[in-house]
Scaffold this active site. Structure first.
Site, PDB file in Angstrom:
ATOM      1  N   LYS A   1       0.842  -1.192   0.000  1.00 59.85           N
ATOM      2  CA  LYS A   1       0.000   0.000   0.000  1.00 59.85           C
ATOM      3  C   LYS A   1       0.878   1.243   0.000  1.00 59.85           C
ATOM      4  CE  LYS A   1      -4.535  -0.989   1.972  1.00 59.85           C
ATOM      5  NZ  LYS A   1      -5.462  -0.737   3.094  1.00 59.85           N
ATOM      6  N   GLU A  21     -19.545  -9.107   8.330  1.00 58.86           N
ATOM      7  CA  GLU A  21     -20.626  -8.485   9.095  1.00 58.86           C
ATOM      8  C   GLU A  21     -21.622  -9.507   9.624  1.00 58.86           C
ATOM      9  OE1 GLU A  21     -19.030  -5.545   6.089  1.00 58.86           O
ATOM     10  OE2 GLU A  21     -19.722  -7.628   6.009  1.00 58.86           O
ATOM     11  N   ARG A  73     -25.618  -5.915   5.412  1.00 56.74           N
ATOM     12  CA  ARG A  73     -25.083  -7.222   5.043  1.00 56.74           C
ATOM     13  C   ARG A  73     -25.313  -8.257   6.147  1.00 56.74           C
ATOM     14  NH1 ARG A  73     -19.267  -6.426   2.259  1.00 56.74           N
ATOM     15  NH2 ARG A  73     -20.146  -7.729   0.644  1.00 56.74           N
TER      16      ARG A  73
END
Length: 636
Positions: A290, A386, A414
């Site tokens: 990243k 979730e 979700r």
């Protein structure tokens, strides 16, 4: 690769990148030219995000991968599906939207994520994690059904691969033997340590033409010998397993290759070209970093996940580097609602050892950092899962613990089935701290928390509260926590009005509204964040102002008293009108046989676009001017 330690203040020179109107031009370039494009792409990405703000680190990490994918695939004929979209900025730059990037995430500008209506190269609209493999598999099966020769590739991050949905798709792809390429952009998790010369060499061998030809030809020969094909398959599998983390994906039916260096452009191009023509499910594991190429982001990938718009004088003042993201000296006058929650969670945990904090990969966003440090044994980050987060809380509640699930409104969608069947049906004591309720701004319709009041208030036995300010948020969290059953507190992104926050943990009375102003003719019944504009409108129109506080249960007496004393009731909510808090008021009045004029104001029956919240509220008629205009139009 060119490295940067600052963000360009002026638009960088990108002569080769400027000639690219479509990715097709990449396919005629030499490797030297492709390397130059990658350097120019990284420089332009740094500059454009500095101008516009937005997601940062993930895009920098996939510059080489993006160039290689568009070079190897015949996009848009070949389908390229990006997961989430945080990593898709280089993709947008290469697909005809280079100059428009300076207005990304702004009102009327480019969307923050891939969007089908925006470009033919955006094959699937995303925003929520872990959907890419399922969508790409659907595209691959459609191509097979129609007899079309096209390749389909899904690019998924290692964090997104923690979701069960991704593994469901992988299992199905292997079962149906689809021509699908899955690229795992592994930029954070230690899935494998086999990165280096041996792994890269292995990848070259496994993806090479001689190997694949020998592999497929050998299968045909061995297929005539009883048991030989299975023996060869097992031998190949065990040889791969000794030097690469292939076992899991191979067992799911994929041909696994990698891990390889995701910043080695020649290796990426060579590998993707070879894999493009392979039949069946293919899995390429690439290791990236990243923020690659921008040294401050490499050092702090979490802090530079996204940045705000940086003014030119700010950059010049700091030598081209963004100002410190977490200044230590000045204390902010206004706490964000997530900070109010984070402080409350730590204080309540100190008072009650039964409290357990749960988050689906939202530690920083939900401000659970201090809690995770002070109470590591009572903190669970379940990754992007979730559904699991909600049922985990249900299991804890069964054993007498007091779980608090910190989750964004749009992500709780979700876990809706689990909220109903695993928590509410069993009347379990779970507290939901729902952040990012209402219009969140630049991330747009996939991230707006515009539906939660509608989908929560219809669940039997679930308490639903919405604070008007920071003090109420703290008191409501205590009320929800002490309520012996499922309860939710939904609060917006960002800061509140700046009221003083008490240090105690006294709860607010559930189901009791607050009369903030008494007026005549019109009564404003405001829920949550819209109490701010309601106060201004009440003064202008000499209206009554009720801070309703509780969506479920409603304050029956307050609603009926307002209906008795006023000509018009106006409900205000930062939620869709359909099925929301205003609908609850309507239902109560009908049930009680009360006839009174009612005006329901809230978000429209449409997906609201991206932009600053103040712009979007004005567009929806939910700022003070819009609310006043709607009321005046309704009054005789």
């Amino acid at each position: 690769m060119k490295l940067f330690d600052d963000i360009p203040v002026e638009r960088p020179a990108t002569p080769l990148l400027d000639t690219l109107e479509t990715p097709a031009s990449l396919r005629a370039m030499s490797m030297t030219q492709l390397l130059q494009v990658a350097d120019e792409l990284r420089a332009y990405l740094l500059y454009s995000v500095g101008v516009s703000g937005g997601h940062f680190g993930a895009g920098l990490g996939v510059v080489e991968l993006t160039v290689a994918l568009h070079q190897a695939l015949e996009t848009p004929h070949d389908r390229l599906v990006w997961d989430v979209g945080h990593q898709a900025y280089p993709h947008k730059i290469l697909t005809g939207r280079r100059e428009a990037m300076q207005r990304i995430r702004q009102y009327g500008g480019l969307a923050a994520f891939p969007r089908r209506a925006e470009s033919a190269y955006d094959t699937f609209g995303v925003g929520h994690s872990s959907t890419s493999i399922s969508a790409a598999l659907g595209m691959a099966l459609a191509a097979r059904t129609r007899g079309e020769q096209r390749r389909v590739c899904a690019v998924i991050g290692d964090g997104a691969l923690t979701a069960g949905m991704a593994f469901e798709a992988l299992a199905h792809a292997g079962h149906v033997d689809a021509n699908l390429l899955v690229v795992l952009n592994d930029n954070e998790m230690s899935i494998s340590e086999n990165v280096g010369g041996i792994a890269s060499y292995l990848a070259r061998i496994l993806a090479s033409k001689p190997y694949t030809t020998m592999r497929e030809g050998g299968k045909k020969v061995l297929s005539h010998l009883p048991g030989a094909l299975e023996l060869a398959r097992r031998t190949e599998e065990h040889m791969k397993g000794m030097v690469s983390p292939a076992t899991l994906f191979e067992e799911m039916g994929f041909n696994y290759i990698g891990p390889i260096d995701g910043h080695d452009l020649p290796l990426l191009v060579q590998t993707l070209r070879n894999m493009r023509d392979m039949e069946g499910p293919q899995f390429l594991h690439v290791k990236t970093r990243k923020g690659k190429g921008f040294l401050p982001a490499e050092a702090d990938p979490i802090g530079y996940h996204a940045i705000t718009k940086l003014e030119k004088n700010e950059l010049e003042k700091h030598g081209g580097t963004p100002p410190p993201l977490k200044p230590a000296a000045p204390v902010k006058k206004k706490l964000k609602y997530c900070n109010v929650f984070g402080d409350w969670l730590c204080d309540m945990a100190a008072a009650d050892e039964r409290l357990i904090g749960i988050t689906p990969a939202m530690r920083e966003g939900s401000d659970l950092i201090r809690f995770s440090q002070e109470h590591p044994g009572r903190y669970y980050d379940v990754a992007i899962a979730e559904q699991h987060a909600v049922t985990l809380a249900a299991g804890l509640a069964c054993e007498g613990m007091k779980p608090v699930v910190a989750i964004y409104s749009t992500f709780l969608q979700r876990g809706y089935d689990q909220l109903i069947h695993d928590v509410a049906v069993q009347e379990l004591d779970v507290t939901f701290a729902i952040d990012r309720a209402g219009l969140v701004g630049e991330d747009g319709p996939t991230h707006h928390g515009s539906l939660d009041l509608s989908y929560l208030r219809c669940v039997p036995g679930l308490v639903v509260l919405a604070p008007a300010d920071e003090a109420e948020c703290r008191a409501m969290l205590s009320a929800a926590y002490h309520h012996p059953g499922p309860a939710a507190v939904r609060y917006p992104r960002g800061s509140g009005p700046g009221v003083e926050i008490p240090g105690h943990l006294e709860p607010l009375a559930i189901g009791k509204a607050e009369l903030r102003r008494r007026g005549s003719r019109v009564a404003l019944l405001a829920f949550g964040s819209l109490n701010g504009p309601a106060a201004a409108v009440a003064e202008t129109l000499d209206a009554t102002h009720l801070n309703m506080r509780s969506i479920k249960p409603l304050d029956r007496d307050a609603v009926l008293a307002a209906a008795d004393d006023h000509d018009l009731l106006v409900t205000l909510e930062e939620n869709v009108v359909a099925g929301g808090a205003g609908s609850a008021v309507n239902e109560l009045l009908v049930a009680e046989g009360v006839q009174v004029e009612v005006l329901n104001l809230g978000l429209p029956d449409a997906f609201v676009e991206h932009g600053k919240p103040v712009e979007l509220l004005a567009e929806c008629g939910l700022d003070a001017d819009g609310i006043e205009a709607s009321i005046r139009a309704r009054l005789p």
